[in-house]
Structure formats: C-alpha cells, structure tokens
Design an enzyme around this catalytic site. Structure first.
Site, PDB file in Angstrom:
ATOM      1  CG  ASP A  14      29.180  -5.773 -12.651  1.00  0.00           C
ATOM      2  OD1 ASP A  14      28.459  -4.776 -12.869  1.00  0.00           O
ATOM      3  OD2 ASP A  14      28.782  -6.937 -12.785  1.00  0.00           O
TER       4      ASP A  14
ATOM      5  CB  ALA B 214      43.946  -1.804 -13.592  1.00  0.00           C
ATOM      6  CG  ASN B 215      43.444  -0.179  -9.202  1.00  0.00           C
ATOM      7  OD1 ASN B 215      42.227  -0.380  -9.101  1.00  0.00           O
ATOM      8  ND2 ASN B 215      44.340  -1.098  -8.900  1.00  0.00           N
TER       9      ASN B 215
ATOM     10  CD  GLU C 243      39.660   1.046 -11.602  1.00  0.00           C
ATOM     11  OE1 GLU C 243      39.819   2.285 -11.695  1.00  0.00           O
ATOM     12  OE2 GLU C 243      40.226   0.235 -12.347  1.00  0.00           O
TER      13      GLU C 243
ATOM     14  CG  ASP D 144      30.829  -5.858  -6.314  1.00  0.00           C
ATOM     15  OD1 ASP D 144      30.106  -6.790  -5.924  1.00  0.00           O
ATOM     16  OD2 ASP D 144      30.689  -4.677  -5.929  1.00  0.00           O
TER      17      ASP D 144
HETATM   18  C1  LIG Z   1      23.224 -24.046 -17.227  1.00  0.00           C
HETATM   19  C2  LIG Z   1      23.573 -22.625 -17.417  1.00  0.00           C
HETATM   20  C3  LIG Z   1      23.482 -21.929 -16.124  1.00  0.00           C
HETATM   21  C4  LIG Z   1      23.878 -20.494 -16.145  1.00  0.00           C
HETATM   22  C5  LIG Z   1      23.654 -19.930 -14.780  1.00  0.00           C
HETATM   23  C6  LIG Z   1      24.081 -18.549 -14.736  1.00  0.00           C
HETATM   24  C7  LIG Z   1      23.880 -17.872 -13.426  1.00  0.00           C
HETATM   25  C8  LIG Z   1      24.465 -16.521 -13.629  1.00  0.00           C
HETATM   26  C9  LIG Z   1      24.436 -15.669 -12.437  1.00  0.00           C
HETATM   27  C10 LIG Z   1      25.409 -14.599 -12.689  1.00  0.00           C
HETATM   28  C11 LIG Z   1      25.576 -13.718 -11.512  1.00  0.00           C
HETATM   29  C12 LIG Z   1      26.615 -12.725 -11.825  1.00  0.00           C
HETATM   30  C13 LIG Z   1      26.914 -11.812 -10.709  1.00  0.00           C
HETATM   31  C14 LIG Z   1      27.812 -10.730 -11.218  1.00  0.00           C
HETATM   32  C15 LIG Z   1      29.123 -10.818 -11.161  1.00  0.00           C
HETATM   33  C16 LIG Z   1      30.004  -9.729 -11.715  1.00  0.00           C
HETATM   34  O1  LIG Z   1      30.349  -8.856 -10.687  1.00  0.00           O
HETATM   35  C17 LIG Z   1      31.272 -10.335 -12.281  1.00  0.00           C
HETATM   36  C18 LIG Z   1      32.130  -9.302 -12.960  1.00  0.00           C
HETATM   37  O2  LIG Z   1      31.457  -8.687 -14.006  1.00  0.00           O
HETATM   38  P1  LIG Z   1      32.228  -7.735 -15.083  1.00  0.00           P
HETATM   39  O3  LIG Z   1      33.103  -8.625 -15.925  1.00  0.00           O
HETATM   40  O4  LIG Z   1      33.073  -6.737 -14.341  1.00  0.00           O
HETATM   41  O5  LIG Z   1      31.140  -7.039 -15.886  1.00  0.00           O
HETATM   42  N1  LIG Z   1      30.917 -11.365 -13.222  1.00  0.00           N
HETATM   43  C19 LIG Z   1      31.132 -12.656 -12.968  1.00  0.00           C
HETATM   44  C20 LIG Z   1      30.612 -13.629 -13.970  1.00  0.00           C
HETATM   45  O6  LIG Z   1      31.717 -13.043 -12.000  1.00  0.00           O
HETATM   46  N1  LIG Z   2      42.852   1.675 -18.884  1.00  0.00           N
HETATM   47  C1  LIG Z   2      42.772   0.457 -18.315  1.00  0.00           C
HETATM   48  N2  LIG Z   2      43.617  -0.523 -18.672  1.00  0.00           N
HETATM   49  C2  LIG Z   2      43.514  -1.766 -18.156  1.00  0.00           C
HETATM   50  N3  LIG Z   2      42.606  -2.109 -17.229  1.00  0.00           N
HETATM   51  C3  LIG Z   2      41.734  -1.168 -16.828  1.00  0.00           C
HETATM   52  C4  LIG Z   2      41.768   0.155 -17.351  1.00  0.00           C
HETATM   53  N4  LIG Z   2      40.779   0.878 -16.779  1.00  0.00           N
HETATM   54  C5  LIG Z   2      40.155   0.038 -15.925  1.00  0.00           C
HETATM   55  N5  LIG Z   2      40.714  -1.189 -15.942  1.00  0.00           N
HETATM   56  C6  LIG Z   2      40.339  -2.403 -15.197  1.00  0.00           C
HETATM   57  O1  LIG Z   2      39.662  -3.295 -16.062  1.00  0.00           O
HETATM   58  C7  LIG Z   2      38.954  -4.238 -15.285  1.00  0.00           C
HETATM   59  C8  LIG Z   2      37.688  -4.729 -15.961  1.00  0.00           C
HETATM   60  O2  LIG Z   2      36.876  -3.661 -16.235  1.00  0.00           O
HETATM   61  P1  LIG Z   2      35.323  -3.702 -16.500  1.00  0.00           P
HETATM   62  O3  LIG Z   2      34.987  -2.348 -17.021  1.00  0.00           O
HETATM   63  O4  LIG Z   2      34.605  -4.149 -15.313  1.00  0.00           O
HETATM   64  O5  LIG Z   2      35.158  -4.733 -17.696  1.00  0.00           O
HETATM   65  P2  LIG Z   2      34.660  -6.252 -17.714  1.00  0.00           P
HETATM   66  O6  LIG Z   2      33.219  -6.212 -17.389  1.00  0.00           O
HETATM   67  O7  LIG Z   2      34.903  -6.703 -19.115  1.00  0.00           O
HETATM   68  O8  LIG Z   2      35.431  -7.006 -16.700  1.00  0.00           O
HETATM   69  C9  LIG Z   2      38.664  -3.544 -13.982  1.00  0.00           C
HETATM   70  O9  LIG Z   2      39.240  -4.305 -12.972  1.00  0.00           O
HETATM   71  C10 LIG Z   2      39.361  -2.196 -14.085  1.00  0.00           C
HETATM   72  O10 LIG Z   2      40.046  -1.900 -12.897  1.00  0.00           O
END
Ligand SMILES: CCCCCCCCCCCCC/C=C/[C@@H](O)[C@H](COP(=O)(O)O)NC(C)=O
Ligand SMILES: Nc1ncnc2c1ncn2[C@@H]1O[C@H](COP(=O)(O)OP(=O)(O)O)[C@@H](O)[C@H]1O
Ligand SMILES: [Ca+2]
Length: 546
Positions: free
Chosen positions: A203, A178-179, A208, A511
């Site tokens: 996201d 990570a990072n 990052e 995010d």
């Molecule tokens: C009754 C069922 C209701 C479902 C309602 C769902 C509403 C969903 C709205 C989702 C908005 C997500 C905004 C995005 C957040 C991302 O930055 C974050 C991290 O995404 P990542 O795991 O890095 O791809 N994901 C979450 C779930 O916090």
């Molecule tokens: N090589 C790595 N090993 C472990 N964690 C990592 C690595 N590269 C990136 N990450 C971290 O993994 C986390 C989740 O990454 P992301 O690509 O957003 O997946 P997800 O949507 O499943 O959360 C991020 O916080 C990122 O900093």
C-alpha cells in the site's frame, strides 16, 4: 448463442480427441465430436463443451512443439493421432480456480492443414485487436524492499511471463530509494508512451504511484492541489497493483485476493475500476492523498511503532498491534463532518460494493448530470458550517475508510459496506472504552459479528471531515509538529505512566504512511483514478451456455 453468427468453425484435434471448435463474436467454444463407446450412457455431448469469453483470452499463438516439428519432417512415420495433425495453435485464457483467484490456462488445437491453422490464428487475433481497452505499453515500478522483499522475483517469475504472452511491452524500473517512483512519475516519465502504470509492492508503494501520477496530471493541467476545493483532473492512465507488500489492502479490496498472477490477468484483459481518492490538507496546504485508510490513534500508533521493526517484514504489524493494544492510549479531539446524501446508503446497510456496483455507478451518472446551479449551492453550504456535524471526545481510534480495507488479516475489512467509487468515506469513531471492550471490537473485524454494534463505536458516511486534536476541556491545541518539546508519546512511555491524556497526540496513518500534521481537512474526490481491476466478483462466473 445459437443465433449468433459463427466467425469460424473447424474440426480440430485436442489431446487425442476430435473436437469442433467455433469462434463466435464473443465466445470461443469447443466440444468433442466422436462419442467414445466406452463413455457411460448418461453422459451427453454438451457436458463436454467448453467455452471461453473472447474478452478473457490472453493470446492466440502458433504452437511450436517438438512433436509437431517431428511430424512435419517425417510425415510418413506418423501413426499417433496428434502427429497426423502437425499444425497447431494455442489459446491462453483466464481460468477461475478458487474464489477470485485466476490463472492463465492453455488449450492447444491441432490440425492437418497449415492454412486452416494460420487462418485461426489470424482471425482470433483480429477479434482480440477489437478489444481496445487492453493496454499495450506499461510502465512498471518494483519496490524491491516491500513486504518479504520478493518484489523483483514475483515480477520476473509470475507477472512478466503473462505480459510477454499477451504481447504487452513494458519498461521496468526497480526503485533505488523511497519516493523514486513518485518523483519519476512527477517529473520525468513520458506518460504519453503508456496505457498504464504497474505498481509492484504494498500500500505504501501504491501511495507513491498515486501521488506521482495525480500530482503530475494536476501540474500538467495547471490545477493547484493546495486549494482544498480545487476540481482535480482525473487520471487517464490506469494503475495495476501486483501485491508484494505487507498488508496489500488496496489490491485485496479491489480484487478479492492478493495473488500476482490474478493481478497480471486483470491488467492484460484491460479491466477498469474507478476509485475515490481523499485529499488531505492542513491549514490550506496540501499534505497527501489516501485511497484506503486514514487512521488516527490506534492505527497511527501501530504504524509509528512498526516502522522501527521493518526488518520483521509483515509480522511487524502483529507485534506493534499487540503493543499498541496493551498501551491502550486514547486521544482528545474534535471531529467535524459533512454527511453524504442518503442515496449512497449507510455504513451498516449490508450492501456490499461488488463488481459493477449500482451505488458507485449511480454516483457516477449523477455526477455527470450535476448542473452548475446545484453545484454552487452545494459549495456555499460546504463553505459555511451548515450541514456539518461536530463531535468532541476522547477516542481510541478515528478511522476513515474510503473502501472496505479488506485484507487477509480482516477479510471483511474496517468498513465492510464501504464503496470503492461512491464519492464518500466511512468515518468510524471508537471512543474511550475498556481494554476488553476494545478487544471485542477488534475481534469482530475477523468474524461475522457487526464491529459497529458497540456503545462506544459510531460510524458515519461522509463527503468531507476535519479533525482538530486537543482535550475537549482545554483550549484547542496547536499542531503537534509546531510543539517539538511535547512529551514523548510512544506506547512504551505511556505504559511507564508519563502519558498525559490531556496533551497526548497520535499521528495519522495515511495508506501506510505517517502524516506530519494532526489537524487535517479531508475531502473525497469521487472517482479520481482508475485501476486495472473490476471490483470483487459476486461469485464464480457460470460457464457461458452455447
Ligand atoms: C484480535 C485480533 C484483531 C485483529 C484485527 C485486525 C483488523 C485489521 C484491519 C486492518 C486494516 C488495514 C488497513 C490497511 C492499512 C495499510 O494501508 C497499512 C500499510 O500497509 P503496507 O505495509 O504498505 O502493505 N497497514 C497497516 C497495518 O497500517
Ligand atoms: N528502493 C526502495 N528503498 C527503500 N524504500 C523504498 C524503495 N522503494 C519504495 N520504498 C518505500 O518502501 C515503503 C514500503 O513499501 P511497500 O511496498 O508498501 O511495502 P510494505 O507493504 O512492506 O510496507 C514505501 O513507503 C515506499 O515509499
Ligand atoms: Ca468510497
């Protein structure tokens, strides 16, 4: 189109059919010449003409296939039409399939004359070289552990071939921790070597890249990020996102789909979508940037809980969402905000941000015209508390959506009418209410009903906001991080009735990353970065008439 000068025009062969192929300055068109007698009488020639915008051509290459090679070595034996035309070139171009989904299609034209074939390749490539917004060198970071851990495979199988076809040079870094990507961008990467950075991940991974890039640019320009009102320097490098994470809302909300090939093609054609970035400070110290969701309460708790179940992949959010919903926590606090000008609209005005959005463009031009005097006046107003609104209360969720935050789970998003590049964020306050009411609110993220149309929900379009945790009836609490002895506030413990709504604190989901402070100041930096994207297209582009 008829009036436009033809650059080159030839009779060539495509799949056993004789076609007239014309390259205009902006469009490549081809249509069948010889009418087949079998064709039904109502069919006109023009219905068979096809067009591709030059700006959506990926590459034009000499075709080397076996049939052609054979035809050249045994010219006398040939009798098939395509073998009478042993020279060929292939045009790879963007084809729209389902809504917002792009694929890379090929069309091959054969001809008898080597010179004509080479002329076509040369002239077409000259046209492509005039498209100066296309990247030539990219720096690619792959998170191998994002989403379903398919980042590397997705890149190798779906993205790299498109980049190769387009003749783009890449340096690829598979992150080891990570990072890794953030730190590499911050200090090591030689940014002058590249036209853009590509993020393969979710996201969190995008976050990052964003931090690495923005911090690097500010350091190079001597800007202090700790100053909440510092004028940040925009990034000249664009960022491309190949979705390979769990939510991938930044990709979905800027492109309308989470598809790696579509993303690769937006990069190849050199799209550019400006985007707002929120800067988050705690007591005058810089914490983080955010481009999509800053969420306290519900989304903070979902994220905190889900990190423990990362092994579940994207499904961890369903489990944690369910648990967090059942625990039904609410949190006291004070939200203060500086409303946006009226000309950027309202979160419920039903004006969606789409490709070429007027509101985002207007914001950009008015930013350029801003004279210093009015800026001074604005600063003075912001420094004092004039113009700020203050709301105390108990909240189930406080969400700041700088863009719609649309994702497959909620195709319209947390704030369906938020804009990508208008310099504002939509502040959504969900007050304490019953479980059933909150469920109804959540459910409306997935259907056509208005999720803001509830007595316990209010939404404001703002340029800045602050949050101070603490029960409104008590003296304001200090930051949670300065109180390590504060009780365990996990959703489970609250179910066990150790939850005290007067001292309870959540954390901010920034995010997809947890912030380590709860008292924050947020300020929107209008159009600080650009993506290789164009926003969501209104509808399938109609074929260009020739
Ligand atoms: C009754 C069922 C209701 C479902 C309602 C769902 C509403 C969903 C709205 C989702 C908005 C997500 C905004 C995005 C957040 C991302 O930055 C974050 C991290 O995404 P990542 O795991 O890095 O791809 N994901 C979450 C779930 O916090
Ligand atoms: N090589 C790595 N090993 C472990 N964690 C990592 C690595 N590269 C990136 N990450 C971290 O993994 C986390 C989740 O990454 P992301 O690509 O957003 O997946 P997800 O949507 O499943 O959360 C991020 O916080 C990122 O900093
Ligand atoms: Ca915005």
């Amino acid at each position: 189109m008829e009036n436009q000068d033809k650059i080159i025009c030839s009779e060539l062969f495509q799949k056993q059919r004789k076609v007239e192929v014309v390259l205009y300055p902006a469009v490549l068109a081809w249509k069948e010449i010889e009418k087949s007698s079998k064709r039904s009488s109502g069919t006109s020639e023009s219905e068979h003409s096809q067009t591709v915008k030059v700006c959506e051509i990926v590459a034009v290459h000499k075709t080397e296939d076996e049939a052609d090679a054979q035809a050249r070595s045994h010219p006398k034996k040939i009798n098939q039409p395509s073998q009478q035309y042993p020279y060929a070139f292939t045009v790879s171009y963007v084809r729209r399939t389902r809504q917002h989904l792009w694929c890379c299609a090929d069309v091959t034209f054969h001809c008898a004359d080597q010179q004509i074939c080479e002329q076509w390749i040369q002239v077409a490539n000259e046209q492509l070289s005039l498209l100066t917004n296309r990247p030539k060198n990219l720096l690619v970071y792959i998170n191998p552990y994002g989403g379903k851990r398919r980042g590397e495979r997705i890149y190798e199988q779906k993205v790299a071939p498109v980049f190769r076809r387009a003749g783009i040079f890449t340096d690829v870094i598979v992150t080891e921790r990570a990072n890794h990507a953030r730190d590499h961008l911050k200090t090591e990467a030689n940014l002058d070597d590249y036209d853009g950075v590509v993020c393969v991940g979710g996201d969190g991974m995008f976050s990052e890249i964003l931090h690495g890039l923005v911090t690097r640019i500010q350091t190079d320009h001597g800007v202090d990020q700790n100053q909440p009102d510092a004028e940040l320097v925009p990034c000249s490098l664009r960022i491309g996102i190949i979705p390979a994470g769990s939510t991938d809302c930044i990709c979905f909300a800027t492109q309308g789909t989470n598809d790696p090939v579509t993303s690769a093609l937006h990069i190849v054609v050199g799209d550019s979508q400006p985007m707002d970035v929120c800067s988050v400070h705690h007591n005058g110290v810089f914490l983080k940037y955010s481009v999509s969701l800053l969420g306290y309460g519900f989304y903070g708790d979902v994220l905190t809980d889900s990190e423990r179940n990362r092994w579940l992949g994207p499904a961890r959010y369903d489990l944690s969402g369910f648990k967090t919903f059942l625990s039904h926590n609410y949190y006291g606090g004070t939200v203060s905000f500086l409303p946006a000008d009226d000309n950027v609209g309202h979160p419920r005005d039903k004006l969606q941000c789409r490709s070429g959005c007027r509101i985002c463009q207007h914001k950009h031009s008015s930013k350029d015209e801003h004279d210093e005097a009015s800026e001074e006046k604005e600063k003075a107003a912001e420094d004092s508390d004039r113009g700020w609104s203050v709301i105390h209360g108990k909240f189930i969720a406080i969400n700041s959506a700088s863009m719609s935050c649309a994702c497959p789970r909620s195709p319209k998003g947390l704030s369906p009418f938020a804009h990508l590049a208008d310099g504002t964020t939509d502040l959504i306050l969900v007050r304490k209410c019953s479980r059933l009411d909150f469920f109804r609110h959540l459910l409306r993220h997935t259907n056509n009903d208005d999720q803001f149309d509830h007595w316990f929900v209010e939404v404001h379009r703002v340029r800045k906001f602050r949050f101070q945790p603490g029960h409104p009836d008590l003296a304001p609490l200090e930051d949670a991080s300065e109180h390590p002895e504060s009780p365990d506030l996990s959703p489970i413990s609250s179910l066990q009735e150790t939850y005290d709504d007067r001292t309870a604190e959540s954390s901010w989901n920034c995010d997809g990353e947890i912030l380590h402070h709860t008292a924050i100041q947020v300020s929107v930096q209008c159009q600080l970065i650009r993506l290789f994207a164009r926003g969501i297209e209104e509808q399938q582009d109609a074929e260009v008439a020739v």
